[in-house]
Each structure stands twice: as C-alpha cells, then as structure tokens.
Design a protein around this motif. Structure first.
Motif, PDB file in Angstrom:
ATOM      1  N   ILE A 109      -5.397  15.465 -40.061  1.00 12.43           N
ATOM      2  CA  ILE A 109      -6.028  15.845 -40.940  1.00 12.43           C
ATOM      3  C   ILE A 109      -7.621  14.847 -40.804  1.00 12.43           C
ATOM      4  N   PRO A 110      -8.218  13.671 -40.000  1.00 10.72           N
ATOM      5  CA  PRO A 110      -8.637  13.175 -39.301  1.00 10.72           C
ATOM      6  C   PRO A 110      -9.982  14.730 -38.762  1.00 10.72           C
ATOM      7  N   MET A 111      -9.499  15.876 -38.266  1.00  9.51           N
ATOM      8  CA  MET A 111     -10.117  16.659 -38.117  1.00  9.51           C
ATOM      9  C   MET A 111     -11.343  17.345 -38.634  1.00  9.51           C
ATOM     10  N   ALA A 134      -1.853  17.511 -29.771  1.00  4.98           N
ATOM     11  CA  ALA A 134      -2.123  18.235 -30.923  1.00  4.98           C
ATOM     12  C   ALA A 134      -2.259  17.526 -32.449  1.00  4.98           C
ATOM     13  N   CYS A 135      -1.670  16.375 -32.223  1.00  5.45           N
ATOM     14  CA  CYS A 135      -2.320  14.951 -33.341  1.00  5.45           C
ATOM     15  C   CYS A 135      -2.443  14.595 -33.226  1.00  5.45           C
ATOM     16  N   PHE A 136      -3.536  13.233 -34.264  1.00  2.00           N
ATOM     17  CA  PHE A 136      -3.581  12.118 -34.137  1.00  2.00           C
ATOM     18  C   PHE A 136      -2.687  10.995 -34.294  1.00  2.00           C
ATOM     19  N   GLY A 137      -2.181  11.264 -33.231  1.00  3.23           N
ATOM     20  CA  GLY A 137      -0.939   9.815 -33.552  1.00  3.23           C
ATOM     21  C   GLY A 137      -0.995   8.731 -34.157  1.00  3.23           C
ATOM     22  N   PRO A 172      -4.080   7.956 -42.405  1.00 10.72           N
ATOM     23  CA  PRO A 172      -5.051   9.826 -42.210  1.00 10.72           C
ATOM     24  C   PRO A 172      -6.210   8.215 -43.206  1.00 10.72           C
ATOM     25  N   VAL A 173      -5.703   7.698 -44.340  1.00 11.16           N
ATOM     26  CA  VAL A 173      -6.212   7.576 -45.379  1.00 11.16           C
ATOM     27  C   VAL A 173      -7.348   5.692 -44.298  1.00 11.16           C
ATOM     28  N   ALA A 174      -6.694   5.190 -43.744  1.00 12.20           N
ATOM     29  CA  ALA A 174      -7.921   4.283 -43.108  1.00 12.20           C
ATOM     30  C   ALA A 174      -9.126   4.480 -41.707  1.00 12.20           C
ATOM     31  N   VAL A 175      -8.473   5.680 -41.018  1.00 12.99           N
ATOM     32  CA  VAL A 175      -9.408   6.004 -40.486  1.00 12.99           C
ATOM     33  C   VAL A 175     -10.431   6.695 -41.087  1.00 12.99           C
ATOM     34  N   SER A 176     -10.429   7.506 -42.068  1.00 12.35           N
ATOM     35  CA  SER A 176     -10.934   8.085 -42.653  1.00 12.35           C
ATOM     36  C   SER A 176     -12.436   7.145 -43.732  1.00 12.35           C
ATOM     37  N   GLY A 177     -11.709   6.522 -43.404  1.00 13.09           N
ATOM     38  CA  GLY A 177     -13.033   5.252 -44.272  1.00 13.09           C
ATOM     39  C   GLY A 177     -12.534   5.050 -45.646  1.00 13.09           C
ATOM     40  N   VAL A 178     -11.537   5.777 -46.281  1.00  7.87           N
ATOM     41  CA  VAL A 178     -11.557   5.389 -47.767  1.00  7.87           C
ATOM     42  C   VAL A 178      -9.911   4.935 -48.116  1.00  7.87           C
ATOM     43  N   ARG A 212      -8.344   1.758 -37.566  1.00  2.00           N
ATOM     44  CA  ARG A 212     -10.189   1.305 -37.812  1.00  2.00           C
ATOM     45  C   ARG A 212     -10.421   2.960 -38.230  1.00  2.00           C
ATOM     46  N   PRO A 213     -11.525   2.096 -39.721  1.00  2.00           N
ATOM     47  CA  PRO A 213     -12.429   3.378 -39.619  1.00  2.00           C
ATOM     48  C   PRO A 213     -13.286   3.385 -38.826  1.00  2.00           C
ATOM     49  N   LEU A 214     -13.348   5.175 -39.103  1.00  2.00           N
ATOM     50  CA  LEU A 214     -13.692   5.621 -38.207  1.00  2.00           C
ATOM     51  C   LEU A 214     -14.739   6.677 -37.940  1.00  2.00           C
ATOM     52  N   SER A 215     -14.540   7.150 -39.475  1.00  2.00           N
ATOM     53  CA  SER A 215     -15.308   8.739 -39.867  1.00  2.00           C
ATOM     54  C   SER A 215     -17.239   8.573 -40.281  1.00  2.00           C
ATOM     55  N   PRO A 216     -17.267   8.247 -39.005  1.00  2.00           N
ATOM     56  CA  PRO A 216     -18.838   9.113 -39.350  1.00  2.00           C
ATOM     57  C   PRO A 216     -19.587   9.241 -40.720  1.00  2.00           C
ATOM     58  N   HIS A 217     -18.946   9.781 -41.698  1.00  2.00           N
ATOM     59  CA  HIS A 217     -18.609  10.443 -43.422  1.00  2.00           C
ATOM     60  C   HIS A 217     -17.907   9.961 -43.936  1.00  2.00           C
ATOM     61  N   THR A 218     -18.230   9.212 -44.982  1.00  2.00           N
ATOM     62  CA  THR A 218     -17.094   8.117 -46.170  1.00  2.00           C
ATOM     63  C   THR A 218     -17.877   9.151 -47.360  1.00  2.00           C
ATOM     64  N   SER A 219     -18.221   9.538 -47.948  1.00  2.00           N
ATOM     65  CA  SER A 219     -18.705  10.161 -49.424  1.00  2.00           C
ATOM     66  C   SER A 219     -17.227  10.241 -49.786  1.00  2.00           C
ATOM     67  N   MET A 220     -17.323  10.471 -50.907  1.00  2.00           N
ATOM     68  CA  MET A 220     -15.691  11.213 -52.150  1.00  2.00           C
ATOM     69  C   MET A 220     -16.178  12.165 -53.227  1.00  2.00           C
TER      70      MET A 220
END
Length: 405
Positions: free
Chosen positions: A268-270, A305-308, A312-318, A394-402
C-alpha cells in the motif's frame, strides 16, 4: 444468517482481489486446490474444492470439515487481469521510457526516500528491474557495436554497419523482454509504473472496475452468509481497501453478515505515499476506526516484495486518534516453514510473495485456508490477538492530503 455468539460460520462468501497479475484467474483456483489439500493433510482436516458453474466472474466452492464442524465457502476472484495486460503492452523502447518516468515520479515526489526509510527491501525489489534493464542495455550496446564493427570489416559500408549494430542491439533487448518470465524485471517495472502513472490516483478504467467489485460485495451482504470476507494480496490490497471503504460508505444492508477484510503482503505505501493518492488515503482513514469491520493485515519481514509489518494507515500519515484497524501480525515464515523449505524459498522472492496463499509446514495462528473456509469468523479467530511487536507505525508519507468521499 446463522453466525452465533462464538463467531461460528457454516456459509462464507469470499472475494479475492489479486495483485498486479496479467494471468487469468484460473491459476488462483489451482493454487488454492493444490495448497489447500496439502495444508489440510498437514493440519489434520478435510478440504474439498469444486468449480462453480454459472457464477458471474470466476470462482469455486470449498467444503471443509474442521474439528467436527462442516463449512461451505464460495470464493469469487475479482478480476482486473485485463487491465494489467493493457498496462503491460508496448515494446522495448516503451519499457525504457517507463523506467525513466517511473523513477523520476517516485524520486521527485519524495515517495522513494520515504519508502526506503520505511522498508529498504521493497525498494531493492523496485530497483532490481532498473539494474537488470541497464545491464541488458549495456550488453545490447556492446553486442551492437561488435556487430557493426564486423559488418564494416566485411562490407566496408558505414551505413550497413550502423544498421547491423542497431539491429543487433534491438534484437538483444527484444529477446530479453521475451524471456522475462525467468527474470521478472519487466513485470516488476510495469507494476511500479502502473502505480506511478497517475501519481497514485486510480485510472478511470480501474475506478469503473472497482465500482463493479463493490456492487458484487453489496449483493452478497444481502444474502444468507455468515461472513463476507474480502481478501487483497500484494497490489490488490489497496484495491481491497478501497472496495471495502466504498461498501461501508454506502451503509450495510439491514441484517448484513459480519464484514471482514484480510490484506496479505500489502504494498500500500507504494501508492499511498504518492501525491495524488488522495482517494486511497481517505479510504485507509475511513476503515481505520470503523465499527462494522474487522481488518487483519498479515505480512512477513522476510518478504522483500511487501512492506512487512508496516501499518498501512499509520505509515501513510492518516491514522485517526481512535484507530482500531488493521491488526498487523506476522506470518512468521521462518518459524512456520521447515528450515529446508525456508532456505529453498527465501531467495525465490516471487514465490515467497505468494506464500500467504500457500500451505505452511508448521502453521502458527495463520492458516489461509481455515480463514477463508473454516468454521470461525475472522474476528472470532483473532479476538484478543495483539499486534506484532515489530509493527511499524511511523507516519512517513510525504503526502497526507485526502479527497472528500
């Protein structure tokens, strides 16, 4: 609906969303048949599979007897292989252009750096096709130069030498593309390129297909099932999240069976780390605190091949303040497989990536076949289960708009 207080299931409807896979869905039935029978023999239960006739889409039925309880499941593959095939069309030169464009998108948006900080493994998988294609290009240049030099010696014509060199170089690249079923370089490139094409937004054709998925799921929720389970694997995990979010936004029908979501080996982070993935980020947040859902996310650190074990919610910053989902656990490949099996599979990264859909030598609390065809709901099976201690939030996504939904 016959589900009781203990979460027992006699009839289950399963919707399976494959990852970025150009092959027809029959391969998933054959995989389920082969691995399901093997898991049943290992774990001491009975499993039988039969194709479904007259079923819209592609599916099969599974009957199990586990601990004296009989369960019937109906599995439907939500097909988007034709869209994958469409995105993979194009010759050698198109592939090299896609490689440069995709690299630029992930780098210029900050997504690449953020994903490396999150999990270097998937990014090594992403750079693998770049390395392979660059080596193939270098080999093509060298062989093309040799062919041109030889043509010049034999004919004395510079024009013929140039043509011979170009023909040889292109032939080498075309052959490399043709035999990619052994290297998977082009396949992985197309996967990343498909995600980056619209900077994380779903193309219109995929949104239309998602609407069809949602309609099928909503219809099942009006029928006599004890659980409706949505499963998304790999790149299909993001589609499963969006389909589930749309189902819940429309509201569950009165008396609907329990709804559950299972994401496996998610990438998902991809997508969610890209700037225009507003829809996906909105869907992640919508599911994170929903009370009409149980969401289990299963991955493994050994799966490159995955973000083990990344939430996916938290690391996406949402993540909302009252986040409940997903429950992130490990499939524990190194502990659930015999040492010799683990040694054999750990370097076959594409095979390892589908281990979630396969039999385990010594399964712990994750058994794909009991989850999809066993006598307990997903919520009952994992009631009280704590997330993996290695869960990364960890919230690492550089983009968090929804996007408003």
């Amino acid at each position: 609906m016959t589900v009781d207080q203990a979460g027992r299931v006699r009839r289950r409807r399963v919707f399976y969303v494959p990852g970025f896979d150009p092959f027809p869905p029959r391969r998933y039935r054959e995989l389920y048949r082969r691995e399901g029978v093997r898991q049943a023999e290992i774990s001491g239960y009975r499993l039988a599979l039969a194709p479904l006739s007259g079923e819209a889409g592609y599916g099969w039925r599974v009957d199990t007897s586990i601990g004296g309880e009989e369960t019937h499941a109906q599995v439907t593959v939500l097909v988007w292989a034709d869209l994958v095939q469409e995105s993979m069309r194009g010759g050698v030169l198109t592939a090299y252009w896609l490689m440069l464009r995709t690299l630029w998108i992930f780098w210029s948006t900050g997504a690449l750096v953020a994903m490396v900080r999150l999990r270097p493994g998937p990014m090594l998988s992403g750079l693998y096709p770049v390395a392979v294609l660059m080596v193939q290009a270098l080999l093509a240049v060298l062989l093309g130069w040799g062919a041109g030099w030889l043509a010049l010696l034999l004919s004395g014509s510079a024009a013929l030498a140039v043509l011979a060199g170009l023909a040889m170089a292109y032939g080498v690249l075309a052959l490399a593309q043709k035999i990619d079923n052994r290297l998977y370089a082009y396949y992985l490139l197309y996967d990343f390129a498909h995600t980056a094409r619209h900077y994380g937004a779903n193309p219109p054709a995929l949104e239309e297909r998602l609407a069809g998925f949602v309609a099928q799921i909503r219809e099942a929720l009006t029928q006599d099932w004890d659980e409706v389970l949505i499963v998304g694997h790999s790149s299909g995990a993001a589609l499963a999240v969006s389909a589930t979010a749309d189902v819940l936004r429309a509201g569950l029908p009165p008396g609907a069976p329990p709804l559950a979501l299972l994401t496996l080996g998610q990438a998902i982070p991809m997508q969610s780390f890209l700037p225009r993935a507003d829809r996906l980020r909105s869907d992640l947040r919508a599911l994170a605190a929903h009370h009409d859902l149980f969401w289990l996310d299963v991955s493994a650190p050994g799966d490159g091949a995955c973000f083990g074990l990344s939430d996916p919610v938290a690391v996406s910053g949402v993540a909302p303040p009252d986040q409940r989902w997903p429950l992130v656990i490990s499939a524990a490949f190194s502990q659930s497989l015999k040492p010799e099996t683990w040694k054999r599979l750990r370097r076959r990264f594409m095979r390892l990536h589908i281990q979630y859909l396969s039999a385990f030598d010594a399964p712990r609390d994750y058994d794909y076949f009991q989850i999809t065809a066993g006598p307990r709901t997903l919520a009952a099976r994992y009631q009280g289960r704590k997330p993996s201690p290695s869960r990364d939030a960890r919230p690492l996504s550089p983009h968090t708009s929804m996007a408003p939904r």
